[in-house]
Design a protein around this motif. Structure first.
Motif, short mmCIF file in Angstrom:
data_model
loop_
_atom_site.label_atom_id
_atom_site.label_comp_id
_atom_site.label_asym_id
_atom_site.label_seq_id
_atom_site.Cartn_x
_atom_site.Cartn_y
_atom_site.Cartn_z
N ALA A 114 2.97 -1.81 2.99
CA ALA A 114 1.76 -1.68 3.82
C ALA A 114 2.09 -1.38 5.28
O ALA A 114 1.18 -1.16 6.08
CB ALA A 114 0.94 -2.98 3.75
N ALA A 115 3.37 -1.36 5.64
CA ALA A 115 3.77 -1.21 7.05
C ALA A 115 3.30 0.14 7.59
O ALA A 115 3.56 1.19 6.99
CB ALA A 115 5.28 -1.34 7.19
N ASN A 116 2.63 0.08 8.73
CA ASN A 116 2.08 1.29 9.35
C ASN A 116 2.91 1.75 10.54
O ASN A 116 2.56 2.72 11.20
CB ASN A 116 0.63 1.03 9.78
CG ASN A 116 -0.12 2.30 10.06
OD1 ASN A 116 0.09 3.33 9.41
ND2 ASN A 116 -0.99 2.28 11.05
N ASP A 117 3.97 1.03 10.84
CA ASP A 117 4.91 1.49 11.86
C ASP A 117 6.32 1.13 11.42
O ASP A 117 6.52 0.26 10.58
CB ASP A 117 4.58 0.90 13.24
CG ASP A 117 4.82 -0.58 13.32
OD1 ASP A 117 5.98 -1.02 13.21
OD2 ASP A 117 3.84 -1.34 13.51
N LEU A 118 7.29 1.82 11.97
CA LEU A 118 8.66 1.71 11.48
C LEU A 118 9.30 0.37 11.82
O LEU A 118 10.17 -0.11 11.08
CB LEU A 118 9.51 2.85 12.06
CG LEU A 118 9.11 4.25 11.63
CD1 LEU A 118 10.01 5.30 12.27
CD2 LEU A 118 9.15 4.39 10.11
N LEU A 119 8.89 -0.25 12.91
CA LEU A 119 9.47 -1.54 13.27
C LEU A 119 9.04 -2.63 12.30
O LEU A 119 9.85 -3.44 11.84
CB LEU A 119 9.08 -1.92 14.71
CG LEU A 119 9.93 -2.99 15.38
CD1 LEU A 119 11.41 -2.61 15.38
CD2 LEU A 119 9.44 -3.23 16.80
N THR A 120 7.75 -2.63 11.94
CA THR A 120 7.27 -3.56 10.92
C THR A 120 7.96 -3.30 9.59
O THR A 120 8.33 -4.23 8.87
CB THR A 120 5.74 -3.43 10.76
OG1 THR A 120 5.11 -3.65 12.01
CG2 THR A 120 5.21 -4.41 9.73
N THR A 175 -0.47 -2.56 12.68
CA THR A 175 0.88 -2.61 12.09
C THR A 175 0.84 -2.57 10.57
O THR A 175 1.83 -2.19 9.95
CB THR A 175 1.62 -3.88 12.54
OG1 THR A 175 0.87 -5.03 12.16
CG2 THR A 175 1.83 -3.89 14.05
N LEU A 176 -0.29 -2.97 9.96
CA LEU A 176 -0.43 -2.94 8.51
C LEU A 176 -1.62 -2.06 8.14
O LEU A 176 -2.68 -2.15 8.78
CB LEU A 176 -0.63 -4.34 7.94
CG LEU A 176 0.52 -5.34 8.09
CD1 LEU A 176 0.13 -6.68 7.47
CD2 LEU A 176 1.79 -4.81 7.45
N ALA A 177 -1.44 -1.22 7.15
CA ALA A 177 -2.52 -0.37 6.65
C ALA A 177 -2.82 -0.78 5.21
O ALA A 177 -1.97 -0.68 4.33
CB ALA A 177 -2.11 1.10 6.71
#
Length: 519
Positions: A160-166, A81-83
């Motif tokens: 840092a969010a790697n997906d849209l929900l995060t 979820t975080l990059a």
């Protein structure tokens, strides 16, 4: 036993605590700050909250530096979820440095007795009553510190969010505290509360657009992860209607947060009505966070379809620049003028974001760093020019300021030169690297429009400079407050960074040019 065996069979995702340490420190400090509000007597809260906020930001910066020195090229954690990649580390460092300067401005109590966040003023009315200074301190709204930390923590997650929900959860985490902070002004309370309501209502609409776009993209790709959306975009026979409707709605939410025209309507009212220290925090940190997310979304998830949406964002960038410079020329309030200036600068940053190359990425990151520090310092200076009823923000109040306070006028002039992009300031280097990246990517017509907009925008910066140096001050004009240590430190930090990035930009440019996003 069966339940225990089932629990043991659960695949617990690995967590890289070193990579996410800055987020944990800031959000942990925000939670501790809430407990301070709940359990400490009012007169003890200010020093504890200020110390906790500053120490947590410095500790997060140290954790970030230690991790960056370990030389990681990019990891994903918390179930991807975080990059945490080089652009994320650059954005985190920028946000923490700007957050530190903003906390210093918020914490200052010398420019205005008791600070800008006071619940009520009580006057000494006789024996046994509280003195005015003590009452102001006891009435200070110290809840602004945990709100600022929660917002800053949300910004760290957002970039840092790697997906849209995060990303959506982080968007709400950074936004909700800002809505409250906008309504905490001691002076011009109705204007401040009106700004908070406008920001909240328009922000709710923008969040709804973002969430609806997220839902459509999930329907298209079957996932909210950025890489899954990229894979579906590159090789899918599904209807493009869901893809482009989802992307359009998603970008509305992001462009709103970045103050990009024509999604900027909240910006002048909120900049004018919010306490000036909060305005500085919003103008600098929120811009960095929003464009960090825009860069990640465009370069990771939608690069393969760029030829289809590129023209639309060209039009948005041109609209933002034109709206910013044209309406900026008509303003008579200096905070509203800087607000429209930020709309124009958002258009310049979008030009860099549209160059989907490493050069475009590094140029935009550098621009965000340069713009953030200049803006924090500008609002620090604005807070010093005051009338008896509060800050003197009407342009006529700044006439002859150089005769009243040559130092403040000189600092403000230098910062306005930076926003105008005059050589030997960070603004010049920022525009140069962004426009150069856009030219290299074949966007010459857009760069020409941006150069024309920069030339027009220089006029309303120069108008303020002419007012300060070539007009006589009014007899009953405003006074220039002597800044306290906190405000002095924030302004000095902004001015020094603005100068260093203009004269010696190599170190920051090298740091920004360290590679692309991971997913």
């Amino acid at each position: 036993m069966g339940a225990l065996a089932q629990a043991q069979s659960i695949d617990i995702p690995p967590i890289d605590y070193a990579a996410i340490a800055p987020i944990l420190i800031i959000l942990g400090a925000a939670c501790v700050a809430i407990l301070v509000e709940a359990f400490l007597p009012r007169h003890q809260r200010w020093p504890v909250q200020v110390g906790l906020s500053l120490v947590s930001i410095v500790a997060a910066g140290i954790a970030l530096a230690v991790y960056a020195r370990s030389g990681g090229t990019g990891v994903t954690t918390l179930s991807d979820t975080l990059a945490i990649d080089p652009p994320t580390l650059f954005l985190w460092g920028t946000l923490l440095a700007l957050g530190l300067a903003a906390i210093l401005l918020i914490a200052d109590r010398s420019v205005e007795p008791g600070g800008s966040f006071v619940s009520e003023e009580r006057r000494s009315e006789g024996p046994g009553t509280m003195s005015r200074a003590a009452a102001a301190v006891s009435g200070m709204r110290t809840e602004v510190f945990p709100l600022a930390l929660f917002s800053l923590g949300g910004m760290l997650v957002f970039v840092a969010a790697n997906d849209l929900l995060t990303m959506f959860i982080a968007l709400e985490t950074l936004s909700l505290p800002l809505y409250l902070m906008c309504g905490l002004a001691k002076r011009r309370r109705l204007l401040s509360q009106e700004a908070a309501v406008k920001y909240f209502l328009l922000g709710a609409f923008a969040s709804a657009f973002f969430l609806y776009g997220l839902a459509l993209l999930y329907g298209y790709a079957g996932s909210v992860k950025l890489q899954a959306i990229a894979d579906a975009t590159a090789g899918s026979d599904r209807s493009d209607t869901l893809l482009f409707a989802g992307l359009g709605l998603l970008l509305v939410g992001l462009l709103f947060k970045a103050s990009v025209g024509p999604f900027h309507t909240w910006t002048p009212d909120v900049y004018q009505g919010a306490p000036t220290a909060v305005t500085g925090f919003m103008a600098a940190c929120t811009k960095v966070a929003a464009f960090g997310a825009i860069l990640r979304v465009l370069q990771v998830a939608f690069e393969a379809s760029s030829w289809e949406w590129n023209g639309v964002l060209w039009a948005v960038a041109i609209a933002s620049m034109v709206i910013g410079v044209v309406l900026g020329l008509t303003q008579t309030d200096i905070k509203r003028m800087v607000a429209y200036s930020s709309v124009a600068h958002a258009g310049f940053m979008l030009v860099g974001s549209l160059a989907l190359t490493e050069r475009g990425l590094s140029g935009t990151l550098f621009y965000l760093l340069a713009y953030g520090f200049s803006t924090i310092a500008i609002f620090g200076v604005i807070s010093l020019v005051r009338r008896s009823d509060g800050e003197a923000t009407h342009l006529s109040d700044w006439a002859g300021l150089a005769k009243r306070s040559p130092l403040v006028a000189g600092v403000f002039t230098f910062l306005l030169f930076a926003l105008a992009g005059i050589p030997l300031t960070s603004g010049f280097i920022g525009k140069f690297v962004v426009f150069e990246a856009a030219l290299a990517d074949g966007m010459a017509p857009l760069v020409v429009v941006a150069l024309l907009a920069s030339a027009v925008a220089a006029f309303f910066y120069l108008r303020v400079i002419v007012l300060m140096y070539f007009r006589e001050p009014a007899a009953d004009g405003p006074t220039v407050s002597v800044p306290g240590a906190f405000t002095t430190a924030a302004i000095t930090l902004g001015v020094v960074v603005t100068l260093l990035l203009g004269v010696l930009p190599t170190l920051a440019l090298d740091w920004a040019n360290v590679g692309g996003f991971v997913s």
